[in-house]
Design an enzyme around this catalytic site. Structure first.
Site, PDB file in Angstrom:
ATOM      1  N   HIS A  17      33.524  18.751  49.083  1.00 38.65           N
ATOM      2  CA  HIS A  17      35.144  19.677  48.984  1.00 38.65           C
ATOM      3  C   HIS A  17      34.779  21.058  49.521  1.00 38.65           C
ATOM      4  CE1 HIS A  17      39.039  20.582  47.806  1.00 38.65           C
ATOM      5  NE2 HIS A  17      38.544  21.828  47.599  1.00 38.65           N
ATOM      6  N   GLU A  18      33.687  21.657  48.740  1.00 41.17           N
ATOM      7  CA  GLU A  18      33.306  23.164  49.089  1.00 41.17           C
ATOM      8  C   GLU A  18      32.546  23.311  50.334  1.00 41.17           C
ATOM      9  OE1 GLU A  18      34.538  25.673  47.427  1.00 41.17           O
ATOM     10  OE2 GLU A  18      35.393  24.367  45.825  1.00 41.17           O
ATOM     11  N   HIS A  21      35.086  23.613  52.999  1.00 37.94           N
ATOM     12  CA  HIS A  21      35.342  25.139  53.213  1.00 37.94           C
ATOM     13  C   HIS A  21      34.366  25.941  53.717  1.00 37.94           C
ATOM     14  CE1 HIS A  21      39.099  24.519  50.699  1.00 37.94           C
ATOM     15  NE2 HIS A  21      38.179  24.414  49.790  1.00 37.94           N
TER      16      HIS A  21
END
Length: 345
Positions: A17-18, A21
């Site tokens: 998920h990170e 980003h």
């Protein structure tokens, strides 16, 4: 071993998920102060091209620090100096990467075990499906307003709508037939059923693995949304929610139950949980709630519409309040998880 697997699994999903980003921030030329695996004190860190890469002591996810909560500074690469659409893409990338990860896992597991077409393989005498004239070999294509692609959608639809009559459309010899079924209580099991059994799994080729992998992800996204709807309408109680402790316990229990069947079954079960968790995390992060990616997207969309940013201090107050409420909810959920594990209720 089960607990270790749970920590590694959950950490990898949060890490991915990170990573979403991070990669979109780099793609848009945004300064990333730190990209870390894990939380807590750093046990290793190295700076490279303006970004500190760190491994931290607690293996619970990670983070990508881009200064999104700060005032814009003189750097043209500051997060808040980039266009609103660039910032939207960066914030949305985390949940999108969760869906991508879920899709990758779903394709792998479909290639390994096949896919469960929504074809009726068994009918139970005395239950609505048989009494309505459905037959083995009928392919269920719709229940209510929901299109059906895999058999589990049949089971879950019945679970979420057990107190309702349901219009079931099947495909038989190339023609559609629709019947209305009223779920019947199974006194032994304690819930209402339609009396429909699956025809089993079909071996997948490369094309069907991708196709039904997509259906698998869609299934878990829709299931998560349906569960949230039931939570809001109080069909599910808040104390039935599960958090990290409950997830660890579920993974540990699943590992212990599957290991006696061999490594293949353990891998399949872990992949199933990974798809569920990754899709769930993607959906939850897109909710328009303060402190979550969805909450940040709300402010960015408002900015795109009105042409100027919401004052950072006001946005910060909202996100801070959201963090406080989120932490309170996490404590409540953790208490319930521990209570269920040790006291069975």
């Amino acid at each position: 071993m089960g607990i270790i697997l749970a920590i590694l699994l959950f950490s990898f999903i949060v890490f991915f998920h990170e990573l979403g980003h991070f990669l979109l921030a780099k793609k848009n030329g945004i300064d990333v102060d730190e990209f870390a695996i894990g939380m807590g004190p750093a046990i290793y860190s190295k700076e490279y091209k303006g970004t500190r890469y760190a491994v931290r002591i607690l293996p619970i996810g990670g983070f990508c620090a881009m200064g999104e909560d700060e005032e814009a500074n003189d750097s043209p690469n500051n997060f808040n100096n980039k266009s609103v659409w660039a910032r939207i893409s960066v914030i949305a990338a985390g949940p999108v990467f969760n869906f991508i990860l879920a899709f990758i896992f779903a394709v792998i597991i479909t290639a390994m075990v096949g896919y469960d077409k929504p074809v009726i393989g068994a009918l139970e005498s005395g239950y609505p499906a048989a009494e309505a004239g459905l037959k083995k070999g009928d392919e269920i294509v719709q229940m209510g307003n929901k299109k059906i692609h895999i058999f589990r959608e049949v089971s879950f639809y019945n679970q979420f709508h057990s107190d309702e009559d349901v219009a079931v459309t099947v495909l038989r010899n190339g023609k559609e037939k629709t019947v209305t079924l009223t779920p019947k209580m199974d006194k032994e099991l304690g819930y209402k059923r339609l009396g429909i059994g699956s025809s089993g799994y079909t071996k997948a080729n490369a094309l069907t693995a991708v196709k039904y992998g997509g259906y698998e992800v869609k299934f878990w996204i829709c299931t998560t949304l349906d569960s949230l709807k039931m939570l809001v309408t109080r069909q599910i109680r808040v104390n039935e929610l599960s958090g990290p402790v409950g997830i660890v316990n579920t993974v540990d229990t699943t590992y212990k139950q599957s290991r006696s069947y061999g490594l293949f079954v353990v891998i399949v079960e872990m992949l199933n949980l990974a798809i569920l968790l990754s899709a769930n995390l993607g959906v939850m992060n897109l909710l328009p709630l303060p402190a979550l990616d969805g909450g940040r997207l709300v402010f960015l969309i408002i900015e795109a519409i009105r042409g100027k940013r919401v004052p950072p201090e006001k946005e910060g107050y909202v996100h801070f309040a959201g963090i406080v409420l989120l932490m309170a909810l996490m404590v409540f959920v953790m208490f319930n998880d521990v209570h269920r594990i040790f006291f069975g209720g």
